[in-house]
Design a protein around this motif. Structure first.
Motif, mmCIF file in Angstrom:
data_model
loop_
_atom_site.group_PDB
_atom_site.id
_atom_site.type_symbol
_atom_site.label_atom_id
_atom_site.label_comp_id
_atom_site.label_asym_id
_atom_site.label_seq_id
_atom_site.Cartn_x
_atom_site.Cartn_y
_atom_site.Cartn_z
ATOM 1 N N PRO A 413 55.425 76.335 6.638
ATOM 2 C CA PRO A 413 54.558 77.269 7.383
ATOM 3 C C PRO A 413 53.149 76.714 7.559
ATOM 4 C CG PRO A 413 54.843 78.010 5.109
ATOM 5 C CD PRO A 413 55.753 76.843 5.295
ATOM 6 N N MET A 414 52.796 76.398 8.785
ATOM 7 C CA MET A 414 51.466 75.894 9.099
ATOM 8 C C MET A 414 51.023 76.474 10.442
ATOM 9 S SD MET A 414 51.753 71.891 7.899
ATOM 10 C CE MET A 414 50.002 71.605 8.192
ATOM 11 N N PRO A 415 49.967 77.297 10.465
ATOM 12 C CA PRO A 415 49.195 77.734 9.293
ATOM 13 C C PRO A 415 49.949 78.787 8.482
ATOM 14 C CG PRO A 415 48.427 78.862 11.247
ATOM 15 C CD PRO A 415 49.451 77.867 11.723
ATOM 16 N N LEU A 416 49.463 79.021 7.281
ATOM 17 C CA LEU A 416 50.101 79.986 6.401
ATOM 18 C C LEU A 416 49.902 81.405 6.928
ATOM 19 C CD1 LEU A 416 49.301 78.825 2.750
ATOM 20 C CD2 LEU A 416 51.542 78.981 3.818
ATOM 21 N N VAL A 417 50.966 82.180 6.890
ATOM 22 C CA VAL A 417 50.887 83.608 7.203
ATOM 23 C C VAL A 417 51.388 84.348 5.974
ATOM 24 C CG1 VAL A 417 51.686 85.476 8.687
ATOM 25 C CG2 VAL A 417 51.293 83.197 9.650
ATOM 26 N N MET A 418 50.567 85.234 5.431
ATOM 27 C CA MET A 418 50.912 85.907 4.184
ATOM 28 C C MET A 418 51.780 87.142 4.435
ATOM 29 S SD MET A 418 49.687 83.910 2.048
ATOM 30 C CE MET A 418 48.518 82.548 2.023
ATOM 31 N N GLU A 419 52.675 87.371 3.494
ATOM 32 C CA GLU A 419 53.565 88.521 3.564
ATOM 33 C C GLU A 419 52.789 89.803 3.223
ATOM 34 O OE1 GLU A 419 55.923 91.020 4.270
ATOM 35 O OE2 GLU A 419 57.034 89.115 4.363
ATOM 36 N N PRO A 420 52.611 90.712 4.177
ATOM 37 C CA PRO A 420 51.800 91.910 3.917
ATOM 38 C C PRO A 420 52.472 92.908 2.978
ATOM 39 C CG PRO A 420 52.779 92.026 6.104
ATOM 40 C CD PRO A 420 53.080 90.663 5.575
ATOM 41 N N LYS A 421 53.794 92.835 2.827
ATOM 42 C CA LYS A 421 54.513 93.795 1.990
ATOM 43 C C LYS A 421 54.563 93.379 0.529
ATOM 44 C CE LYS A 421 57.531 95.212 5.797
ATOM 45 N NZ LYS A 421 58.933 95.320 6.274
ATOM 46 N N SER A 422 54.148 92.154 0.242
ATOM 47 C CA SER A 422 54.226 91.640 -1.128
ATOM 48 C C SER A 422 52.984 92.019 -1.930
ATOM 49 C CB SER A 422 54.372 90.115 -1.112
ATOM 50 O OG SER A 422 54.353 89.587 -2.418
ATOM 51 N N ILE A 423 53.206 92.414 -3.183
ATOM 52 C CA ILE A 423 52.079 92.725 -4.071
ATOM 53 C C ILE A 423 51.322 91.452 -4.411
ATOM 54 C CG2 ILE A 423 51.451 93.670 -6.323
ATOM 55 C CD1 ILE A 423 53.987 95.353 -6.211
ATOM 56 N N ILE A 424 52.077 90.375 -4.661
ATOM 57 C CA ILE A 424 51.498 89.073 -4.974
ATOM 58 C C ILE A 424 51.367 88.261 -3.696
ATOM 59 C CG2 ILE A 424 51.777 86.967 -6.342
ATOM 60 C CD1 ILE A 424 51.354 89.412 -8.042
ATOM 61 N N LEU A 425 50.305 87.470 -3.586
ATOM 62 C CA LEU A 425 50.089 86.631 -2.411
ATOM 63 C C LEU A 425 51.293 85.720 -2.199
ATOM 64 C CD1 LEU A 425 47.659 86.454 -0.486
ATOM 65 C CD2 LEU A 425 46.960 84.393 -1.696
ATOM 66 N N SER A 426 51.931 85.847 -1.047
ATOM 67 C CA SER A 426 53.172 85.125 -0.797
ATOM 68 C C SER A 426 53.302 84.812 0.692
ATOM 69 C CB SER A 426 54.369 85.973 -1.264
ATOM 70 O OG SER A 426 55.585 85.320 -0.999
ATOM 71 N N PRO A 427 53.739 83.587 1.043
ATOM 72 C CA PRO A 427 53.890 83.231 2.451
ATOM 73 C C PRO A 427 55.127 83.895 3.064
ATOM 74 C CG PRO A 427 54.621 81.415 1.071
ATOM 75 C CD PRO A 427 54.045 82.450 0.153
ATOM 76 N N VAL A 428 55.023 84.270 4.315
ATOM 77 C CA VAL A 428 56.163 84.855 5.027
ATOM 78 C C VAL A 428 57.276 83.815 5.135
ATOM 79 C CG1 VAL A 428 56.961 85.760 7.247
ATOM 80 C CG2 VAL A 428 54.746 86.460 6.340
ATOM 81 N N GLY A 429 58.482 84.193 4.740
ATOM 82 C CA GLY A 429 59.623 83.286 4.872
ATOM 83 C C GLY A 429 59.748 82.247 3.783
ATOM 84 N N GLY A 430 58.868 82.292 2.777
ATOM 85 C CA GLY A 430 58.959 81.320 1.683
ATOM 86 C C GLY A 430 58.188 80.041 1.972
ATOM 87 N N MET A 431 58.318 79.079 1.061
ATOM 88 C CA MET A 431 57.597 77.812 1.185
ATOM 89 C C MET A 431 58.592 76.650 1.212
ATOM 90 S SD MET A 431 54.732 76.311 1.495
ATOM 91 C CE MET A 431 53.533 77.562 1.034
ATOM 92 N N HIS A 432 58.786 76.104 2.410
ATOM 93 C CA HIS A 432 59.755 75.020 2.586
ATOM 94 C C HIS A 432 59.038 73.668 2.620
ATOM 95 C CE1 HIS A 432 63.055 77.837 3.537
ATOM 96 N NE2 HIS A 432 62.080 78.573 4.040
ATOM 97 N N LEU A 433 59.380 72.810 1.674
ATOM 98 C CA LEU A 433 58.788 71.472 1.583
ATOM 99 C C LEU A 433 59.896 70.435 1.471
ATOM 100 C CD1 LEU A 433 55.982 72.159 -1.069
ATOM 101 C CD2 LEU A 433 55.699 72.050 1.418
ATOM 102 N N GLN A 434 59.594 69.240 1.949
ATOM 103 C CA GLN A 434 60.561 68.142 1.799
ATOM 104 C C GLN A 434 60.308 67.458 0.463
ATOM 105 O OE1 GLN A 434 60.388 64.828 4.583
ATOM 106 N NE2 GLN A 434 62.623 64.702 4.555
ATOM 107 N N ILE A 435 61.399 67.110 -0.210
ATOM 108 C CA ILE A 435 61.283 66.475 -1.521
ATOM 109 C C ILE A 435 62.066 65.167 -1.518
ATOM 110 C CG2 ILE A 435 63.249 67.839 -2.353
ATOM 111 C CD1 ILE A 435 62.122 67.653 -5.159
ATOM 112 N N LYS A 436 61.497 64.144 -2.150
ATOM 113 C CA LYS A 436 62.203 62.875 -2.316
ATOM 114 C C LYS A 436 61.737 62.222 -3.604
ATOM 115 C CE LYS A 436 58.947 60.160 0.510
ATOM 116 N NZ LYS A 436 58.822 59.269 1.689
#
Length: 440
Positions: A413-436
């Protein structure tokens, strides 16, 4: 008949208008508090005060507070309103330091409604006030010394090793992962072991029972939302309607789990180096043993106190374990998530952290030790905080960054959009990163 109906409808309409008018002027009168105190404040709007976007699920609480902070630019502090309840926002670092340290005895109450009879799990350090808060804080403070943190460190290491190993196949294939769920399972394993004395193995089993119950805590129910709403407007209404913020089934699960664990340990004389064991000491003695040196107890060991006044009740013990879970699970996993996101955006900083981890771990034969973590100054500049949560976060990050490299992907997610329904600060749709796998 029609005339009677129209008359009745008119009466109801007039009554409704009168009630709304009375409520409106009650709110307007309440909103003069900061003006009378000659304190700068952000102008509220009816009926939500300064938190309309939160209540209407348009923005997250963190974003709203950031906006309020910005609106008070140039001022050292300012007033806010959540419905009719006055709040205070500090902006000056020196004042904040005084509040948190020098004058903390005057600022311990957080203003939350709690009822320890109807909701025993609400009687924890974060919600208590006055003498009850002060007495409990005196008891719990010794459980978070450096020595006690070091005592639980091995549990963190074991969970950190599992965290690193569970991502090996994914990293070998250089896949995109939803990192928030992974680190949340790591945090759950740590907290379940240290706070509740159970092994839930969420990293290996994402659908573990403890993990499922943990998710339910943060799900909003109609009754829970209404209880929170009314507690902000008028706490007596919560009492009148006998509302609960936490689902009864969830509360019973955690309460019974704690009681079963305590009873088992006491019956079988089982002792572990965890937070639960310290709470059992408080339950039975009213104090915890002081940190030991070279395997022997410190000469300043706290003396045993047997009185019921000083001992911790089972309900209070369960409440402290519960808030330990709340404070250590979601907050630590969220911190790790955003930290890995920022490091993915700034690979040069990620490389710097990785190099420091390599150099210091080499001094300790490739092992993550308590002393090694304390020496990682660059990592401390990347993420810093308080006590157990910080240690948990750092061990998790070290376990990942010592093996893997993270980067952004098309799903990030770029830019980050925060989930308004979450009590804790959380990005909409989760945080997807590539790992190697990391090339050293």
């Amino acid at each position: 008949m029609a005339i009677i109906f129209e008359s009745l409808l008119l009466d109801v309409g007039v009554l409704a208008v009168c009630i709304l008018t009375a409520v409106y002027f009650y709110f307007k009168r309440s909103w003069t508090y900061w003006k009378k105190q000659d304190v700068p404040y952000v102008e509220p709007t009816f009926p939500f005060g300064n938190f309309r976007d939160v209540m209407l699920l348009r923005k997250s609480l963190g974003e709203v507070y950031k906006n309020l902070y910005d609106q008070l630019d140039g001022k050292k502090y300012g007033g806010t309103y959540m419905f009719t309840k006055a709040g205070f926002l500090f902006r000056d670092p020196d004042i904040i330091k005084n509040v948190l340290v020098k004058d903390f005895s005057n600022f311990h109450d957080r203003g939350f409604y709690m009822n320890e009879v109807r909701e025993p799990l609400s009687a924890h350090l974060f919600f208590l006030y006055g003498s009850k808060w002060r007495n409990l804080r005196v008891k719990l403070t010794p459980t978070f010394t450096s020595g006690k943190m070091k005592m639980m460190f091995q549990t963190l290491i074991e969970c950190g090793q599992e965290l690193g190993e569970c991502l090996m196949e994914t990293a070998n294939n250089e896949k995109v992962i939803e990192i928030k769920d992974v680190v949340a399972r790591f945090s759950t394993d740590v907290i379940s072991s240290c706070a509740f004395g159970i092994q839930c193995n969420c990293l290996k089993n994402p659908d573990a029972e403890f993990r499922q119950w943990g998710r339910k805590i943060f799900r909003r129910s109609i009754q829970g939302a209404l209880a929170v709403l009314l507690s902000l407007i008028n706490p007596t209404l919560v009492e009148t309607f006998k509302l609960k913020r936490l689902d009864t089934e969830v509360a019973n699960y955690f309460r019974n789990m704690v009681e079963d664990t305590v009873n088992y340990r006491e019956k079988n004389n089982v002792k572990r180096n965890d937070f639960m064991q310290l709470l059992i000491q408080l339950k039975n003695k009213g104090s915890v043993d002081a940190d030991s040196k070279n395997g022997h107890q410190n000469e300043h060991t706290v003396t045993e106190e047997k009185s019921d006044h000083n001992a911790l009740s089972m309900d209070s013990l369960a409440a402290q374990s519960f808030v330990f879970f709340l404070a250590g699970f979601e907050t630590s996993s969220t911190t790790m998530t955003f930290c890995l996101y920022e490091l993915s955006i700034h690979p040069n900083i990620q490389d710097g952290v990785g190099q420091e981890i390599d150099e210091i771990m080499k001094k300790y034969d490739g092992e993550i030790t308590y002393e090694a973590v304390q020496e990682m100054e660059y990592l401390d500049k990347v993420v810093s905080g308080m006590r157990f949560g910080l240690m948990q976060t750092k061990v998790g990050l070290i376990s990942l960054l010592s093996r893997y490299q993270f980067s952004v992907s098309k799903a990030t997610p770029m830019p980050l959009v925060m989930e308004p329904k979450s009590i804790i600060l959380s990005p909409v749709g989760g945080m997807h990163l590539q790992i190697k796998k990391r090339v050293k």
